[in-house]
Design a protein around this motif. Structure first.
Motif, PDB file in Angstrom:
ATOM      1  N   LEU A 318      71.129  -8.487  31.273  1.00 56.30           N
ATOM      2  CA  LEU A 318      70.391  -7.101  31.212  1.00 56.30           C
ATOM      3  C   LEU A 318      70.225  -6.340  32.441  1.00 56.30           C
ATOM      4  O   LEU A 318      70.172  -5.202  32.468  1.00 56.30           O
ATOM      5  CB  LEU A 318      69.186  -7.450  30.420  1.00 56.30           C
ATOM      6  N   ARG A 319      70.042  -7.216  33.457  1.00 58.16           N
ATOM      7  CA  ARG A 319      69.888  -6.489  34.850  1.00 58.16           C
ATOM      8  C   ARG A 319      70.890  -5.596  35.357  1.00 58.16           C
ATOM      9  O   ARG A 319      70.912  -4.735  36.139  1.00 58.16           O
ATOM     10  CB  ARG A 319      69.362  -7.624  35.792  1.00 58.16           C
ATOM     11  N   ARG A 320      72.137  -5.822  34.826  1.00 58.07           N
ATOM     12  CA  ARG A 320      73.545  -5.335  35.214  1.00 58.07           C
ATOM     13  C   ARG A 320      73.898  -4.286  34.352  1.00 58.07           C
ATOM     14  O   ARG A 320      74.785  -3.464  34.502  1.00 58.07           O
ATOM     15  CB  ARG A 320      74.559  -6.297  35.439  1.00 58.07           C
ATOM     16  N   ILE A 321      73.079  -4.024  33.181  1.00 61.23           N
ATOM     17  CA  ILE A 321      73.755  -2.941  32.360  1.00 61.23           C
ATOM     18  C   ILE A 321      72.850  -1.732  32.925  1.00 61.23           C
ATOM     19  O   ILE A 321      71.609  -1.476  33.316  1.00 61.23           O
ATOM     20  CB  ILE A 321      73.182  -3.167  31.075  1.00 61.23           C
TER      21      ILE A 321
ATOM     22  N   LEU B  53      68.151   2.557  37.402  1.00 64.00           N
ATOM     23  CA  LEU B  53      68.964   1.755  36.403  1.00 64.00           C
ATOM     24  C   LEU B  53      69.834   0.830  36.861  1.00 64.00           C
ATOM     25  O   LEU B  53      70.107  -0.342  36.509  1.00 64.00           O
ATOM     26  CB  LEU B  53      69.596   2.679  35.454  1.00 64.00           C
ATOM     27  N   LEU B  54      70.380   1.179  38.078  1.00 64.75           N
ATOM     28  CA  LEU B  54      71.435   0.486  38.872  1.00 64.75           C
ATOM     29  C   LEU B  54      70.705   0.086  40.181  1.00 64.75           C
ATOM     30  O   LEU B  54      70.195   0.738  40.945  1.00 64.75           O
ATOM     31  CB  LEU B  54      72.613   1.107  39.155  1.00 64.75           C
ATOM     32  N   PRO B  55      71.174  -1.207  40.648  1.00 63.96           N
ATOM     33  CA  PRO B  55      70.911  -1.676  42.056  1.00 63.96           C
ATOM     34  C   PRO B  55      71.942  -1.285  42.981  1.00 63.96           C
ATOM     35  O   PRO B  55      73.321  -1.221  42.421  1.00 63.96           O
ATOM     36  CB  PRO B  55      71.004  -3.095  41.982  1.00 63.96           C
ATOM     37  N   SER B  67      61.870   2.100  46.754  1.00 63.93           N
ATOM     38  CA  SER B  67      63.097   1.620  46.360  1.00 63.93           C
ATOM     39  C   SER B  67      62.952   1.582  44.662  1.00 63.93           C
ATOM     40  O   SER B  67      62.021   0.908  44.272  1.00 63.93           O
ATOM     41  CB  SER B  67      63.700   0.466  46.618  1.00 63.93           C
ATOM     42  N   PRO B  68      63.781   2.472  43.777  1.00 63.15           N
ATOM     43  CA  PRO B  68      63.323   2.351  42.416  1.00 63.15           C
ATOM     44  C   PRO B  68      63.996   1.281  41.501  1.00 63.15           C
ATOM     45  O   PRO B  68      63.348   1.075  40.486  1.00 63.15           O
ATOM     46  CB  PRO B  68      64.201   3.710  42.050  1.00 63.15           C
ATOM     47  N   TYR B  69      64.809   0.349  41.906  1.00 66.93           N
ATOM     48  CA  TYR B  69      65.605  -0.552  40.996  1.00 66.93           C
ATOM     49  C   TYR B  69      64.497  -1.593  40.761  1.00 66.93           C
ATOM     50  O   TYR B  69      63.792  -2.243  41.552  1.00 66.93           O
ATOM     51  CB  TYR B  69      66.763  -1.120  41.857  1.00 66.93           C
ATOM     52  N   ALA B  70      64.305  -1.889  39.337  1.00 66.27           N
ATOM     53  CA  ALA B  70      63.384  -2.895  38.994  1.00 66.27           C
ATOM     54  C   ALA B  70      62.063  -2.617  39.461  1.00 66.27           C
ATOM     55  O   ALA B  70      61.379  -3.505  39.710  1.00 66.27           O
ATOM     56  CB  ALA B  70      63.991  -4.233  39.171  1.00 66.27           C
ATOM     57  N   ASN B  71      61.605  -1.439  39.610  1.00 68.81           N
ATOM     58  CA  ASN B  71      60.205  -1.019  40.184  1.00 68.81           C
ATOM     59  C   ASN B  71      59.447  -0.492  39.299  1.00 68.81           C
ATOM     60  O   ASN B  71      59.814   0.979  39.422  1.00 68.81           O
ATOM     61  CB  ASN B  71      60.549  -0.391  41.580  1.00 68.81           C
ATOM     62  N   THR B  72      58.631  -1.002  38.471  1.00 71.97           N
ATOM     63  CA  THR B  72      57.940  -0.146  37.516  1.00 71.97           C
ATOM     64  C   THR B  72      56.947   0.542  38.138  1.00 71.97           C
ATOM     65  O   THR B  72      56.412   1.516  37.488  1.00 71.97           O
ATOM     66  CB  THR B  72      57.247  -1.048  36.567  1.00 71.97           C
ATOM     67  N   SER B  73      56.349   0.417  39.278  1.00 72.77           N
ATOM     68  CA  SER B  73      55.356   1.103  39.923  1.00 72.77           C
ATOM     69  C   SER B  73      55.917   2.537  40.139  1.00 72.77           C
ATOM     70  O   SER B  73      55.123   3.600  40.118  1.00 72.77           O
ATOM     71  CB  SER B  73      54.790   0.562  41.262  1.00 72.77           C
ATOM     72  N   ILE B  74      57.036   2.753  40.417  1.00 71.28           N
ATOM     73  CA  ILE B  74      57.712   4.230  40.900  1.00 71.28           C
ATOM     74  C   ILE B  74      57.995   4.857  39.274  1.00 71.28           C
ATOM     75  O   ILE B  74      58.209   6.266  39.376  1.00 71.28           O
ATOM     76  CB  ILE B  74      58.790   4.084  41.782  1.00 71.28           C
TER      77      ILE B  74
END
Lengths: 322, 298
Positions: A318-321, B53-55, B67-74
């Motif tokens: 899921l992390r890569r979608i 959405l993407l790293p 940094s926005p990736y996987a960062n719900t605080s932003i």
């Protein structure tokens, strides 16, 4: 999250419940009829007596068994066969679209850019379908255990269809099918291919485990016994031996045993499938009837472990979608 | 100055192909910026990197310094409308507003309802049955109700007819003018840009071709027409963006860095659209590649 999940899946839940109720409307009356018929024929008592006397029940309860089989067994199996596919259906329609439909329609970009992380979103969704699958499969697994109880008297519960439909294994199969569907969706990103992969993967894994792993969950037991030759008149072609009541070695025979292999041996212990001229004794390996529940638990454990593995892989993918 | 979006050597690769490469840009807070470029230039990739959405595969991207990736605080600070404005098509607009309230800690449902009411969008009709323009407005309303500090819109007007397009951009402008929200919206439709935006980012072939304040860009770019020119330096011209030649005449689109010191050239003002098109135009490269691919000699 719970509001969204309820809003997205309420229609599907309703359809599933209607389906279950319709099945119950067929299965409950027919189950009652089977229980009644078995009781009227005195089948449970007869078999209990036979087991107590260490006698093959097919010898002393033969007429009752025959009449019961004629009336119920063959017809019942076709109806019950439907349930073998129930876990697959849940995997196809609850598991496969879970991620695949979102990605196919692009709505994952809507829902993952609100305030909730995609991991939390996925865990909530997986927990929801997991509970749905668990409840449905537990209801129908235990329901069928009741339904099939009289049929279990007439043969082994280790049979391929019989073992796979009752007890707790349906829970393992259903969770596995759902997990496979979810994982396929994170991999293929479209609903139909994800369903196709779920279908193929589920059947392949189920067949492989039933055929290769299941007979080996516990070391099979062996027994030998002296048989008496069948009457010359019953020229069935099949070599068969009517077993003596007590074996020369190993546990006594029970209707519920799972027979894995049998050889007709001569005095030197050499044997094969054919009935030799200098027949001395019969050798067979089997899983005893008492192992039904341990086997159920092991098989359920295998499939639950596979399901957890697939859920973990799905979360990773899921992390890569994007 | 406060930066809404900053990227430094940002890159994203799909397999062997770089969808975005060496992308460095700074978008000051409070600007309305257009992200333009031909299809496949990397606009969507840049926006997906910005919304987390993407790293990234190289460099970094920061939204208000994080940094926005996987960062719900932003996430509460970013409003995002993805390409083709995806919505749950069986949900009604009212249900989508409820959904937003359930998924966001900061949520101005009244604002969303007001916007949708003023646009005449029915609340109890599945959004799948609305027109493309209405759906885009619903998506924008959902986005604005988050009260984000940065609004990222991926081709929000691509599927709209010219009238709906103008209306959409107008409502966008009005809503951000009051709140000081920074906007970055991508488009491959170059018309209307001058009216809608005050900042510009041009992407081409996965790289940044041009970035800057619209007024500055318009002030420094000129079209020069003169006798056929061999490509030597011209005093006052910093960079030749595009050159077109006929037998006797040369037309240049240039970026000036001083006063033009050559009376042979006549100078014309150019609009933003012409500037953008000049930076996006590399037909000469494409033709050379295509000629070799087709096995045709030049």
């Amino acid at each position: 999250m719970s509001w969204l999940i309820w809003r997205q899946h309420r229609k599907q839940l309703l359809v599933t419940l209607v389906g279950l109720v319709a099945l119950a409307a067929i299965m409950v009356p027919s189950g009652l009829a089977i229980h009644r018929a078995a009781a009227e024929l005195g089948l449970p008592d007869c078999i209990r007596q036979a087991n107590a006397a260490a006698t093959n029940p097919h010898m002393i309860c033969e007429s009752a068994l025959e009449r019961f089989s004629e009336q119920h067994v063959s017809g019942a199996f076709f109806g019950v066969l439907l349930f073998v596919f129930a876990p697959l259906l849940i995997g196809l329609f609850w598991g496969a679209p879970l991620v695949a439909r979102e990605v196919e329609q692009g709505t994952h970009r809507l829902v993952w850019t609100q305030g909730v992380s995609r991991q939390r979103w996925a865990l909530a969704k997986i927990a929801f379908v997991g509970v749905v699958a668990l409840v449905i499969s537990a209801v129908y697994g235990l329901g069928l255990s009741w339904w099939m109880a009289p049929l279990n008297l007439t043969g082994s519960r280790f049979g391929y269809v019989s073992f796979d439909m009752q007890g707790v294994v349906p829970i393992g199969y259903t969770l596995f099918a759902v997990a496979l569907g979810v994982f396929a969706g994170t991999f293929l990103h479209r609903v139909l291919p994800a369903m196709a992969l779920t279908l193929g993967g589920f059947i392949a894994v189920r067949v492989a485990i039933a055929a290769l792993a299941r007979p080996r969950y516990m070391t099979a037991q062996a027994r030998t016994y002296q048989g008496s030759l069948p009457n010359e008149g019953s020229a069935e072609g099949e070599p068969s031996v009517i077993p003596t009541p007590s074996p020369s070695s190993g546990q006594a025979r029970e209707v519920g045993d799972w027979m894995l292999a049998r050889e007709f041996r001569d005095a030197n212990g050499m044997g094969n499938d054919n009935f030799p001229d200098d027949y001395a004794y019969t050798w067979e390996i089997f899983q005893p009837a008492s192992r039904f529940w341990p086997f159920q638990v092991i098989e359920t454990g295998v499939f639950v472990a596979l399901a957890l593995l697939l859920f973990a892989l799905a979360l990773r993918r899921l992390r890569r979608i994007a | 100055m406060d930066m809404a979006l900053e990227t430094e050597g940002l890159g994203k690769r799909y397999g062997q192909r770089w969808a975005l490469r060496d992308c460095s840009l700074r978008l000051p807070a409070g600007r309305v910026a257009a992200l333009v470029g031909p299809n496949g230039a990397g606009k969507t990739t840049l926006l997906h990197l910005a919304v987390g959405l993407l790293p990234p595969d190289a460099g970094e991207v920061r939204v208000f310094g994080a940094s926005p990736y996987a960062n719900t605080s932003i996430l509460p600070d970013i409003g995002f409308v993805a390409q083709e404005t995806p919505l749950y098509r069986d949900f009604t607009a009212a249900e989508l507003v409820t959904m937003g309230g359930r998924l966001n800690r900061r949520w101005d449902a009244a604002l969303a309802r007001e916007r949708l009411a003023s646009l005449g969008i029915p609340p109890n009709k599945p959004v799948g049955k609305l027109s493309g323009g209405q759906r885009a407005q619903v998506a924008l309303a959902l986005c604005v109700a988050k009260r984000p500090r940065l609004l990222l819109l991926d081709e929000p007007v691509a599927s709209l007819d010219p009238l709906a397009r103008r209306e959409f951009l107008q409502t966008l402008m009005v809503s951000v003018a009051d709140t000081g929200t920074t906007v970055l919206f991508s488009s491959h439709i170059v018309a209307d840009l001058e009216r809608a935006c005050d900042y510009l980012v041009v992407l081409h072939s996965a790289r940044v071709a041009l970035t800057g304040d619209v007024e500055d860009l318009v002030a420094t770019h000129r079209q020069l027409v003169g006798p056929r020119h061999d490509g030597g330096p011209i005093r006052g011209v910093g960079q030749v963006v595009r050159a077109r030649h006929t037998d006797r005449q040369t037309t240049l689109l240039v970026r000036m860095d001083g006063d033009l010191g050559d009376p042979l050239w006549t100078m014309h003002h150019v609009g933003l659209e012409d500037i953008v098109l000049a930076y996006m135009d590399d037909t000469s490269n494409d033709v050379t590649t295509a000629q070799s691919a087709w096995g045709v000699s030049a």
